[in-house]
Design a protein around this motif. Sequence first.
Motif, PDB file in Angstrom:
ATOM      1  N   LYS A  26       0.822  -1.204   0.000  1.00 26.36           N
ATOM      2  CA  LYS A  26       0.000   0.000   0.000  1.00 26.36           C
ATOM      3  C   LYS A  26       0.863   1.265   0.000  1.00 26.36           C
ATOM      4  O   LYS A  26       0.523   2.255  -0.650  1.00 26.36           O
ATOM      5  N   SER A  27       1.981   1.224   0.724  1.00 21.83           N
ATOM      6  CA  SER A  27       2.883   2.374   0.728  1.00 21.83           C
ATOM      7  C   SER A  27       3.485   2.593  -0.652  1.00 21.83           C
ATOM      8  O   SER A  27       3.623   3.728  -1.115  1.00 21.83           O
ATOM      9  N   LYS A  30       1.132   4.279  -2.890  1.00 20.34           N
ATOM     10  CA  LYS A  30       1.028   5.721  -2.639  1.00 20.34           C
ATOM     11  C   LYS A  30       2.257   6.481  -3.109  1.00 20.34           C
ATOM     12  O   LYS A  30       2.156   7.570  -3.675  1.00 20.34           O
ATOM     13  N   CYS A  31       3.427   5.931  -2.873  1.00 22.20           N
ATOM     14  CA  CYS A  31       4.666   6.678  -3.090  1.00 22.20           C
ATOM     15  C   CYS A  31       5.338   6.416  -4.434  1.00 22.20           C
ATOM     16  O   CYS A  31       6.274   7.126  -4.795  1.00 22.20           O
ATOM     17  N   SER A 127       8.934  10.553  -1.184  1.00 20.14           N
ATOM     18  CA  SER A 127       8.796   9.393  -0.301  1.00 20.14           C
ATOM     19  C   SER A 127       9.471   9.633   1.042  1.00 20.14           C
ATOM     20  O   SER A 127       8.958   9.234   2.093  1.00 20.14           O
ATOM     21  N   TYR A 130       7.168  11.715   3.044  1.00 21.05           N
ATOM     22  CA  TYR A 130       6.045  10.864   3.466  1.00 21.05           C
ATOM     23  C   TYR A 130       6.431  10.047   4.705  1.00 21.05           C
ATOM     24  O   TYR A 130       5.681   9.971   5.681  1.00 21.05           O
ATOM     25  N   ASP A 149      -1.872  12.333   1.509  1.00 24.14           N
ATOM     26  CA  ASP A 149      -2.086  11.917   0.128  1.00 24.14           C
ATOM     27  C   ASP A 149      -0.916  12.335  -0.743  1.00 24.14           C
ATOM     28  O   ASP A 149      -0.383  13.440  -0.599  1.00 24.14           O
ATOM     29  N   THR A 150      -0.536  11.446  -1.648  1.00 22.42           N
ATOM     30  CA  THR A 150       0.480  11.744  -2.639  1.00 22.42           C
ATOM     31  C   THR A 150      -0.207  11.926  -3.993  1.00 22.42           C
ATOM     32  O   THR A 150      -1.419  11.800  -4.110  1.00 22.42           O
ATOM     33  N   GLY A 153      -3.566  11.477  -5.831  1.00 24.17           N
ATOM     34  CA  GLY A 153      -4.656  11.584  -4.866  1.00 24.17           C
ATOM     35  C   GLY A 153      -4.793  12.956  -4.244  1.00 24.17           C
ATOM     36  O   GLY A 153      -5.867  13.319  -3.764  1.00 24.17           O
TER      37      GLY A 153
END
Length: 274
Positions: A26-27, A30-31, A127, A130, A149-150, A153
């Motif tokens: 999941k990371s 996002k990243c 990242s 984040y 959010d990245t 998103g």
Amino acid sequence: MTKTVTDRMLRIYAQRLSDRDIAILKSLAKCTFMLTGQIQRLHNTDASTQTAALRATAREMKKLKEYGLVKNLDRRIGGVRGGSSSLVWHLSEAGYRLLKLDSREKKTRKRHLEPSLNHLNHAIAVSACYVCIHEICQQNPNISLDQVDTEPGCWRPYSHHGSTVHLKPDLFLAMKCGEYEDRWFIEIDLATESPATILKKCERYYDYYRTNLEQRKHGVFPAIIWIVPDKARKEVLQTTIAKANQKNTKMFLIIMPDDLEKIIVNGFDSKDLC
């Protein structure tokens, strides 16, 4: 050769994966790109030493790669001497599909070409921010992270001269401290773009601010943080933005990476805005 992973195989893998494995996937979703060391800092903090944590993370990434869920780039950040912690990871198309197995969202194919060095350095810097945000919240129990959010998103669509355009910050952050909520747009600057390009991005923020969309929905417009690499770049952006936007609302905060925790925990003085 690229490993073919069927949906049946994905369901088998999903049963085998630990909660930490899923969190890593999941990371990466996002990243986009993350170093082994960044993944370790975010997801493997319970080992006796950092060396042990890095080795454990490397083993996890090797397993996920063998399953065909992640890939690493040929290029390393910091060179071969950086060891496994310098490997750059991203989700494979199968990794995205696994995260959407039980979702009604249409499955999309995600492919990553070898990015340019500037693009990769920027993605890794995003990242790093984040990861740092999560660490700040873990170290300050009075702060709770509501949302981070990245791209894409964190993008904000709006109408400009009859066309739909997007404000494209690198990160959006919402966190609570007691009864207060802080909201931030974050831009990561590596001093690779001209001041003129930065001013164009600032003007896009002013355009979005004038739509009042964010204010109507959330009651406030997020503060905008530019994170720059050094003091010289900070002074250049502060001077450039202040000079070009004397008639506009002051809304930009220019900081260096080491200042982020202080700003998030203690806030900032409005006189520091430009």
